[in-house]
Write a protein that holds these residues in place. Structure first.
Motif, mmCIF file in Angstrom:
data_model
loop_
_atom_site.group_PDB
_atom_site.id
_atom_site.type_symbol
_atom_site.label_atom_id
_atom_site.label_comp_id
_atom_site.label_asym_id
_atom_site.label_seq_id
_atom_site.Cartn_x
_atom_site.Cartn_y
_atom_site.Cartn_z
ATOM 1 N N LEU A 13 -3.174 25.165 13.985
ATOM 2 C CA LEU A 13 -1.760 25.265 13.631
ATOM 3 C C LEU A 13 -1.093 26.436 14.350
ATOM 4 C CD1 LEU A 13 -1.778 24.561 9.762
ATOM 5 C CD2 LEU A 13 -0.949 23.065 11.579
ATOM 6 N N ILE A 14 -1.811 27.558 14.493
ATOM 7 C CA ILE A 14 -1.254 28.702 15.218
ATOM 8 C C ILE A 14 -0.912 28.305 16.646
ATOM 9 C CG2 ILE A 14 -1.741 31.007 16.122
ATOM 10 C CD1 ILE A 14 -3.478 31.510 13.677
ATOM 11 N N PHE A 15 -1.867 27.652 17.321
ATOM 12 C CA PHE A 15 -1.618 27.231 18.705
ATOM 13 C C PHE A 15 -0.547 26.150 18.757
ATOM 14 C CE2 PHE A 15 -5.578 29.418 19.533
ATOM 15 C CZ PHE A 15 -5.382 29.928 20.803
ATOM 16 N N GLY A 16 -0.498 25.294 17.744
ATOM 17 C CA GLY A 16 0.523 24.260 17.723
ATOM 18 C C GLY A 16 1.922 24.843 17.612
ATOM 19 N N VAL A 17 2.091 25.848 16.740
ATOM 20 C CA VAL A 17 3.399 26.481 16.582
ATOM 21 C C VAL A 17 3.772 27.251 17.841
ATOM 22 C CG1 VAL A 17 4.718 28.166 15.266
ATOM 23 C CG2 VAL A 17 3.182 26.609 14.086
ATOM 24 N N LEU A 18 2.809 28.007 18.414
ATOM 25 C CA LEU A 18 3.078 28.734 19.656
ATOM 26 C C LEU A 18 3.507 27.787 20.770
ATOM 27 C CD1 LEU A 18 0.175 31.369 19.767
ATOM 28 C CD2 LEU A 18 2.612 31.842 19.501
ATOM 29 N N SER A 19 2.853 26.622 20.858
ATOM 30 C CA SER A 19 3.216 25.640 21.880
ATOM 31 C C SER A 19 4.610 25.078 21.637
ATOM 32 C CB SER A 19 2.190 24.502 21.909
ATOM 33 O OG SER A 19 0.900 24.978 22.199
ATOM 34 N N THR A 20 4.940 24.839 20.382
ATOM 35 C CA THR A 20 6.232 24.245 20.048
ATOM 36 C C THR A 20 7.385 25.195 20.351
ATOM 37 O OG1 THR A 20 5.189 22.930 18.306
ATOM 38 C CG2 THR A 20 7.579 23.192 18.209
ATOM 39 N N ILE A 21 7.221 26.481 20.024
ATOM 40 C CA ILE A 21 8.306 27.447 20.233
ATOM 41 C C ILE A 21 8.265 28.063 21.627
ATOM 42 C CG2 ILE A 21 8.357 27.997 17.781
ATOM 43 C CD1 ILE A 21 6.940 30.620 18.407
ATOM 44 N N GLY A 22 7.259 27.692 22.447
ATOM 45 C CA GLY A 22 7.150 28.262 23.784
ATOM 46 C C GLY A 22 6.751 29.721 23.764
ATOM 47 N N GLY A 23 5.927 30.122 22.786
ATOM 48 C CA GLY A 23 5.498 31.516 22.666
ATOM 49 C C GLY A 23 4.543 31.917 23.777
ATOM 50 N N THR A 24 4.426 33.219 23.960
ATOM 51 C CA THR A 24 3.554 33.768 24.992
ATOM 52 C C THR A 24 2.330 34.400 24.343
ATOM 53 O OG1 THR A 24 5.412 34.203 26.463
ATOM 54 C CG2 THR A 24 3.390 35.399 26.902
#
Length: 554
Positions: A429-440
């Motif tokens: 879920l952490i990686f999914g949210v980072l991918s969705t918001i375009g996080g670095t």
């Protein structure tokens, strides 16, 4: 007792599936990245067979968002630049000179003739008048050119100061205006650098102010610091100046208010132009690569309302006169004005290649840097070093992950397995949210994920220990599980809220790697609370409904 409504179960599993699907592209990072680049290139018109093949590497119906890798993981370029704010003072004085000259022209009877001293400092206009008795009158007129400063720190002060002695008048920026100008210049430089880098399409650059007049620039994935400097180092100061004549060399005297600039295309050709431009690149609203009537690369441009009016008025009044298009103190072309040009649109022609015209259009769209940048520090971080960091982070995460999984199974048996399933979903879920918001994701960000792995187990430990206590107190399995979750909830929420507040403060007050750590820590807190309270409980309830055990061992 142990009852979870069907709609709640559906929502929980939908959230988990959505997170897993969003995180999935990161397991095929290179393939998905090539797919995304190819799709972007096709949208821009590069519909080649190679791009089509790369775009087909990943299904279009699948999520394709990726976690952006930071400079320390991907490699890239790092620059620390100092903005030479003093350059703006000279430009302000040059722009003010026509107003000074025009305001004093009608007072020749009182002040006599006047001329600008070419030896004055760059941040001053120094005038010498032929009738010293008219000094006070001239200063009074020039004070009418002053404007109040529109900042809180400069409230009540004017932008220019007028002083005089004998037959000399000095016009200079006030100290309050210099402070406001310095801040405005750095902010403008920051925004223009960001636009230029965004135009090139780089991923997740870090561009932020450091101190009073410095800017930190970090761009992952770029080849070298020299390549980054080439993108942002060009000032691209475009001006349109009246042509006074031609000069034989750069050393030839141009006269007061004029300057000698070379031709960009014709080596050995120099133009004498008026230093004060008619229109500047700051009044451009658009610039696009194009082709002229002969099929040669060129740049179409368009001014805003103010620039269009000034450009139209000048062309109307100066038909038959040459007009220089100047880029960074070099004349691109000096066409003769054939007719009135209303509407504020035009074309820049020269010996451009297609790439040069495209780059020029990008620079002009982004705007001119208001001052020169001096690069104090530059580093190129190779992708090999970034790969080493990724491997080190991967090993650290794997060791922490395996250690926690083993500990939970040994300590809590089947319930530990439920916690481990929730823990795996939590990381996804952490990686999914980072991918969705375009996080670095940075190296400190990986540290935040490792910390989250440990913290995610804390909630389950609290719940399972409460269940143990309820069993020891003689509660039945269903009652013990229900009470364990209910009684542990307040402690879990309180502990995670305080840590989340810390993450928010780190993000607000920190910069660069500190923010990367804060982002993954904050997201990890949210997902760990969700998985501990909802996912683990749902797994336990589903198991209990199926097995209906008379006793449980936690």
């Amino acid at each position: 007792m142990l009852q979870i409504d069907t709609w709640k179960r559906v929502l929980i599993w939908l959230a988990c599936v959505a997170g897993l699907l969003a995180a999935l592209p990161n397991a095929f990072y290179t393939r998905v990245e090539q797919h995304n680049d190819a799709v972007a290139a096709i949208e821009l018109g590069a519909d080649t067979s190679e791009n089509q093949a790369m775009a087909g590497q990943w299904p279009n119906w699948m999520p394709s968002g990726l976690v952006n890798l930071g400079l320390d993981l991907r490699g890239g370029a790092h620059l620390l630049a100092e903005v030479k704010v003093e350059d703006v003072y000279e430009a302000r004085m040059d722009a003010l000179w026509p107003e000074v000259r025009n305001s004093l022209r009608g007072e020749r009877a009182t002040i006599g003739t006047f001329r600008r001293d070419p030896e004055a400092p760059v941040d001053q206009i120094r005038l010498r008048i032929s009738k010293p008795e008219g000094l006070d009158q001239a200063m009074q007129i020039l004070r009418g050119l002053a404007n109040p400063i529109q900042t809180l720190t400069g409230a009540g002060a004017n932008d220019i100061e007028i002083t005089g002695s004998g037959n000399t008048i000095t016009v200079q920026l006030s100290d309050a205006e210099k402070i406001a100008t310095d801040d405005r210049t750095v902010r403008q430089s920051l925004e223009i650098i960001r636009r230029r880098i965004d135009e090139v399409g780089t991923r997740e650059p870090t561009i932020q102010r450091q101190g009073a007049d410095r800017i930190l620039i970090q761009v992952p994935g770029i080849g070298s610091a020299a390549e980054l400097k080439a993108i942002i180092g060009t000032t691209a100061q475009l001006t349109f100046n009246p042509v006074v004549g031609r000069a034989s060399s750069a050393e030839e005297r141009a006269g007061v208010g004029n300057k000698v600039v070379p031709s960009l295309d014709q080596v050995g050709t120099f133009y004498v132009i008026e230093a004060a431009p008619v229109v500047t690149g700051e009044e451009l609203v658009d610039a696009q690569p194009a082709f002229d009537q002969n099929g040669r690369p060129a740049v179409n441009f368009r001014f805003n309302t103010s620039g269009a009016r000034k450009f139209g008025d000048y062309t109307l009044e100066n038909i038959g006169q040459p007009f220089a298009i100047v880029l960074d103190d070099e004349v691109i072309s000096a066409p003769v004005i054939q007719s009135h040009i209303p509407g504020g649109s035009g074309i820049i022609t020269g010996n451009f290649s297609v790439e040069e015209s495209t780059n020029l259009a990008i620079l002009l769209r982004a705007g001119a840097l208001p001052a020169e940048l001096e690069f104090l520090e530059e580093r190129t971080i190779g992708p090999e070093l970034g790969q080493d960091s990724i491997e080190a982070g991967r090993v650290a995460t794997a060791v922490a992950f395996v250690g926690v999984l083993v500990f939970m199974v040994l300590s809590y048996g089947l319930f530990g397995i439920f916690a481990n399933v929730a823990l795996i979903i939590n990381v996804c879920l952490i990686f999914g949210v980072l991918s969705t918001i375009g996080g670095t994701l940075t190296l400190p960000g990986i540290a935040g994920i490792v910390l989250t792995v440990g913290m995610a187990v804390d909630a389950n430990v609290l719940i399972f220990e409460r269940i143990r206590e309820e069993i020891k107190a003689g509660r039945g399995p269903a009652k013990a599980i229900d009470e364990g979750y209910n009684k542990a909830l307040s402690a879990i929420v309180d502990a995670n809220i305080t840590t989340f507040i810390t993450a928010v403060i780190l993000f607000a007050m920190g910069s660069g790697p500190v923010r990367g750590f804060a982002i993954t820590l904050g997201l990890g807190i949210v997902t760990s609370v969700f998985t501990a309270i909802f996912v683990t409980r749902l797994l336990v309830v589903m198991w209990f409904e199926r097995r209906r055990p008379k006793t449980i061992e936690v």
